[in-house]
Design a protein around this motif. Sequence first.
Motif, PDB file in Angstrom:
ATOM      1  N   ASN A 226     -18.359   6.661  -7.661  1.00 19.98           N
ATOM      2  CA  ASN A 226     -18.570   6.676  -9.104  1.00 19.98           C
ATOM      3  C   ASN A 226     -18.890   8.112  -9.515  1.00 19.98           C
ATOM      4  OD1 ASN A 226     -18.250   3.895  -9.525  1.00 19.98           O
ATOM      5  ND2 ASN A 226     -20.355   3.501  -8.901  1.00 19.98           N
ATOM      6  N   PRO A 227     -18.021   8.760 -10.336  1.00 23.27           N
ATOM      7  CA  PRO A 227     -18.289  10.141 -10.725  1.00 23.27           C
ATOM      8  C   PRO A 227     -19.701  10.282 -11.299  1.00 23.27           C
ATOM      9  CG  PRO A 227     -16.130   9.450 -11.491  1.00 23.27           C
ATOM     10  CD  PRO A 227     -16.794   8.228 -10.928  1.00 23.27           C
ATOM     11  N   THR A 228     -20.405  11.295 -10.845  1.00 25.10           N
ATOM     12  CA  THR A 228     -21.821  11.469 -11.181  1.00 25.10           C
ATOM     13  C   THR A 228     -22.015  12.860 -11.777  1.00 25.10           C
ATOM     14  OG1 THR A 228     -22.374   9.999  -9.341  1.00 25.10           O
ATOM     15  CG2 THR A 228     -24.171  11.298 -10.256  1.00 25.10           C
ATOM     16  N   TYR A 229     -22.681  12.901 -12.933  1.00 30.81           N
ATOM     17  CA  TYR A 229     -22.797  14.138 -13.704  1.00 30.81           C
ATOM     18  C   TYR A 229     -24.262  14.517 -13.900  1.00 30.81           C
ATOM     19  CZ  TYR A 229     -18.051  12.658 -15.067  1.00 30.81           C
ATOM     20  OH  TYR A 229     -16.741  12.239 -15.065  1.00 30.81           O
ATOM     21  N   GLN A 230     -24.502  15.809 -13.969  1.00 31.68           N
ATOM     22  CA  GLN A 230     -25.814  16.315 -14.368  1.00 31.68           C
ATOM     23  C   GLN A 230     -25.725  16.683 -15.843  1.00 31.68           C
ATOM     24  OE1 GLN A 230     -27.271  20.341 -13.236  1.00 31.68           O
ATOM     25  NE2 GLN A 230     -28.856  19.238 -12.109  1.00 31.68           N
ATOM     26  N   LEU A 231     -26.622  16.112 -16.627  1.00 29.92           N
ATOM     27  CA  LEU A 231     -26.662  16.396 -18.063  1.00 29.92           C
ATOM     28  C   LEU A 231     -27.860  17.300 -18.316  1.00 29.92           C
ATOM     29  CD1 LEU A 231     -26.064  12.724 -19.338  1.00 29.92           C
ATOM     30  CD2 LEU A 231     -24.360  14.414 -18.605  1.00 29.92           C
ATOM     31  N   VAL A 232     -27.586  18.531 -18.707  1.00 31.90           N
ATOM     32  CA  VAL A 232     -28.635  19.541 -18.840  1.00 31.90           C
ATOM     33  C   VAL A 232     -28.948  19.773 -20.309  1.00 31.90           C
ATOM     34  CG1 VAL A 232     -29.318  21.897 -18.230  1.00 31.90           C
ATOM     35  CG2 VAL A 232     -27.749  20.636 -16.742  1.00 31.90           C
ATOM     36  N   THR A 233     -30.226  19.665 -20.667  1.00 31.06           N
ATOM     37  CA  THR A 233     -30.688  20.020 -22.012  1.00 31.06           C
ATOM     38  C   THR A 233     -31.783  21.074 -21.860  1.00 31.06           C
ATOM     39  OG1 THR A 233     -32.477  18.389 -22.144  1.00 31.06           O
ATOM     40  CG2 THR A 233     -30.273  17.608 -22.722  1.00 31.06           C
ATOM     41  N   PRO A 234     -32.179  21.730 -22.947  1.00 32.24           N
ATOM     42  CA  PRO A 234     -33.199  22.784 -22.824  1.00 32.24           C
ATOM     43  C   PRO A 234     -34.498  22.320 -22.167  1.00 32.24           C
ATOM     44  CG  PRO A 234     -32.136  22.921 -24.959  1.00 32.24           C
ATOM     45  CD  PRO A 234     -31.622  21.665 -24.319  1.00 32.24           C
ATOM     46  N   ASN A 235     -34.879  21.047 -22.354  1.00 34.30           N
ATOM     47  CA  ASN A 235     -36.176  20.572 -21.866  1.00 34.30           C
ATOM     48  C   ASN A 235     -36.096  19.630 -20.671  1.00 34.30           C
ATOM     49  OD1 ASN A 235     -37.480  21.937 -24.020  1.00 34.30           O
ATOM     50  ND2 ASN A 235     -36.906  20.243 -25.385  1.00 34.30           N
ATOM     51  N   LYS A 236     -34.912  19.120 -20.374  1.00 35.67           N
ATOM     52  CA  LYS A 236     -34.854  18.035 -19.383  1.00 35.67           C
ATOM     53  C   LYS A 236     -33.450  17.928 -18.796  1.00 35.67           C
ATOM     54  CE  LYS A 236     -36.294  13.200 -19.030  1.00 35.67           C
ATOM     55  NZ  LYS A 236     -36.860  13.437 -17.723  1.00 35.67           N
ATOM     56  N   LYS A 237     -33.380  17.406 -17.566  1.00 37.99           N
ATOM     57  CA  LYS A 237     -32.082  17.104 -16.956  1.00 37.99           C
ATOM     58  C   LYS A 237     -31.978  15.598 -16.756  1.00 37.99           C
ATOM     59  CE  LYS A 237     -31.772  21.417 -14.331  1.00 37.99           C
ATOM     60  NZ  LYS A 237     -32.044  21.991 -13.002  1.00 37.99           N
ATOM     61  N   TYR A 238     -30.778  15.081 -16.983  1.00 36.93           N
ATOM     62  CA  TYR A 238     -30.489  13.664 -16.774  1.00 36.93           C
ATOM     63  C   TYR A 238     -29.316  13.546 -15.796  1.00 36.93           C
ATOM     64  CZ  TYR A 238     -32.860  13.369 -21.341  1.00 36.93           C
ATOM     65  OH  TYR A 238     -33.740  13.492 -22.378  1.00 36.93           O
ATOM     66  N   VAL A 239     -29.095  12.320 -15.317  1.00 38.65           N
ATOM     67  CA  VAL A 239     -27.932  12.033 -14.487  1.00 38.65           C
ATOM     68  C   VAL A 239     -27.139  10.909 -15.145  1.00 38.65           C
ATOM     69  CG1 VAL A 239     -27.144  11.132 -12.245  1.00 38.65           C
ATOM     70  CG2 VAL A 239     -29.028  12.782 -12.337  1.00 38.65           C
ATOM     71  N   MET A 240     -25.820  11.063 -15.187  1.00 34.40           N
ATOM     72  CA  MET A 240     -24.942  10.001 -15.686  1.00 34.40           C
ATOM     73  C   MET A 240     -24.034   9.534 -14.551  1.00 34.40           C
ATOM     74  SD  MET A 240     -22.131   9.988 -18.772  1.00 34.40           S
ATOM     75  CE  MET A 240     -20.791  10.865 -17.995  1.00 34.40           C
ATOM     76  N   ARG A 241     -23.981   8.216 -14.357  1.00 34.08           N
ATOM     77  CA  ARG A 241     -23.042   7.611 -13.400  1.00 34.08           C
ATOM     78  C   ARG A 241     -22.044   6.807 -14.219  1.00 34.08           C
ATOM     79  NH1 ARG A 241     -23.053   7.492  -7.627  1.00 34.08           N
ATOM     80  NH2 ARG A 241     -23.458   5.263  -7.431  1.00 34.08           N
ATOM     81  N   ARG A 242     -20.761   7.020 -13.970  1.00 33.99           N
ATOM     82  CA  ARG A 242     -19.750   6.272 -14.729  1.00 33.99           C
ATOM     83  C   ARG A 242     -18.712   5.675 -13.801  1.00 33.99           C
ATOM     84  NH1 ARG A 242     -15.171  10.511 -16.878  1.00 33.99           N
ATOM     85  NH2 ARG A 242     -14.274   8.588 -17.666  1.00 33.99           N
ATOM     86  N   LYS A 243     -18.036   4.652 -14.311  1.00 25.99           N
ATOM     87  CA  LYS A 243     -16.871   4.132 -13.592  1.00 25.99           C
ATOM     88  C   LYS A 243     -15.794   5.205 -13.613  1.00 25.99           C
ATOM     89  CE  LYS A 243     -16.692  -0.890 -13.845  1.00 25.99           C
ATOM     90  NZ  LYS A 243     -15.769  -2.000 -13.975  1.00 25.99           N
ATOM     91  N   PRO A 244     -15.048   5.362 -12.514  1.00 30.51           N
ATOM     92  CA  PRO A 244     -13.953   6.334 -12.569  1.00 30.51           C
ATOM     93  C   PRO A 244     -12.861   5.861 -13.523  1.00 30.51           C
ATOM     94  CG  PRO A 244     -13.980   5.187 -10.456  1.00 30.51           C
ATOM     95  CD  PRO A 244     -15.168   4.706 -11.220  1.00 30.51           C
ATOM     96  N   PRO A 245     -12.121   6.794 -14.106  1.00 32.07           N
ATOM     97  CA  PRO A 245     -10.992   6.383 -14.949  1.00 32.07           C
ATOM     98  C   PRO A 245      -9.874   5.793 -14.100  1.00 32.07           C
ATOM     99  CG  PRO A 245     -11.092   8.787 -14.738  1.00 32.07           C
ATOM    100  CD  PRO A 245     -12.290   8.243 -14.030  1.00 32.07           C
ATOM    101  N   GLY A 246      -8.965   5.059 -14.728  1.00 35.75           N
ATOM    102  CA  GLY A 246      -7.804   4.523 -14.003  1.00 35.75           C
ATOM    103  C   GLY A 246      -7.957   3.060 -13.649  1.00 35.75           C
ATOM    104  N   LYS A 247      -6.942   2.529 -12.955  1.00 38.62           N
ATOM    105  CA  LYS A 247      -6.903   1.109 -12.586  1.00 38.62           C
ATOM    106  C   LYS A 247      -7.815   0.877 -11.381  1.00 38.62           C
ATOM    107  CE  LYS A 247      -3.400  -2.513 -12.292  1.00 38.62           C
ATOM    108  NZ  LYS A 247      -3.629  -3.334 -11.145  1.00 38.62           N
ATOM    109  N   LEU A 248      -8.728  -0.090 -11.480  1.00 37.59           N
ATOM    110  CA  LEU A 248      -9.718  -0.319 -10.430  1.00 37.59           C
ATOM    111  C   LEU A 248      -9.693  -1.775  -9.980  1.00 37.59           C
ATOM    112  CD1 LEU A 248     -12.712   1.490 -12.193  1.00 37.59           C
ATOM    113  CD2 LEU A 248     -11.181   2.476 -10.501  1.00 37.59           C
ATOM    114  N   LEU A 249     -10.184  -2.004  -8.763  1.00 41.41           N
ATOM    115  CA  LEU A 249     -10.391  -3.384  -8.321  1.00 41.41           C
ATOM    116  C   LEU A 249     -11.445  -4.031  -9.206  1.00 41.41           C
ATOM    117  CD1 LEU A 249     -10.505  -2.734  -4.473  1.00 41.41           C
ATOM    118  CD2 LEU A 249      -8.702  -3.946  -5.700  1.00 41.41           C
ATOM    119  N   PRO A 250     -11.310  -5.335  -9.519  1.00 46.41           N
ATOM    120  CA  PRO A 250     -12.199  -5.976 -10.495  1.00 46.41           C
ATOM    121  C   PRO A 250     -13.691  -5.813 -10.199  1.00 46.41           C
ATOM    122  CG  PRO A 250     -10.420  -7.460  -9.858  1.00 46.41           C
ATOM    123  CD  PRO A 250     -10.293  -6.254  -8.992  1.00 46.41           C
TER     124      PRO A 250
END
Length: 362
Positions: free
Chosen positions: A54-78
Amino acid sequence: MAEGETAEELFTGTKPVADTHKFDEAKLAAWMEANVEGYEGPLEVRQFKGGQSNPTYQLVTPNKKYVMRRKPPGKLLPSAHAVDREYRVISALYPLGYPVARPYGLCTDESVVGTMFYVMDMVEGRILWDGTLPDYEPAERRAIYEAKVKTFADLHNVDWRAAGLEGFGKEGDYVARQIHRWTKQYKASETQHIPEMEQLIEWLPNNIPPGDKTTIVHGDYRLDNMVLHPTEPRVIAVLDWELCTLGDPLADFSYHLMNWVMPPGDSSRGSIMAIDDLKAWGIPTMDEYVDLYCKHTGRDGLPELDYYFAYNGFRLAGILQGIIGRVRDGTANSANAESNAARVVPLAKFAAEYARRAGMPG
């Protein structure tokens, strides 16, 4: 892996977002503004280097960092890439004080970043990739292993009904269902006749140990799926809940124990098999580690371990054979196809050896 580059260097840290995983960052920022308590922009998006499914991103703001996990794009197994299940279990565990990142919100509206995603806290600490802990002193290694097994036992001790995880998985018959699943996968992907696999397919489902307790199972509990405190031997966040469900805690724990018993020459990461004297190195022997787990979970011992090692060897062989089958059928391309193929027979022999210890004839 580049010459001289360690797994830690290869997988740790962030990089610019890959072209295939880019999305409209302004839409995400607007969602964060509306849904994440305390969020203040502007927002910078980076992608973690690790090989998560699952593509995982670091979301950076001036005061805090977050992490986002998302489903990958494209056709996936159910049933694959179920980030909503990850979010549900983290949301259940966080209020109990179990070490997971604080969850902030789940977004099922695919118009925001293109697929479902969730946002959680960025937990700063150490992620270690080599189970031998080469950069640490023996006492530090021992303390890290003790923290790791206690945190695992704590997960299996959670009252999942009280935590609101009713219906998160089927209760009972976990091992039987897993054997059925991987037998089916193995048969569909078979590329050579392996007598040991045939024996195991017949023997394993008919000899499952009694006492099928149901707990939360992580599914892939290992050193590089946790964040350690920056300086203390303490787990501050367990990561990667993609395979989490309700199931048999001994299947979960014995899979983790495979680090101590994997067949010689197996290429799995973090194996401690190469160390001649674990005690001198500061790493618990398998018996010591099992005793610690039993102490934390109130068990008298684990006499069923031989069966569970046979089951896990069989399951791993089935998983690898499935990958080989998909490469054969042209539905997957794997740079590791040859090394995966070379692992199947040794794993089948390993599983059969432990099954014989547990009573399988032959």
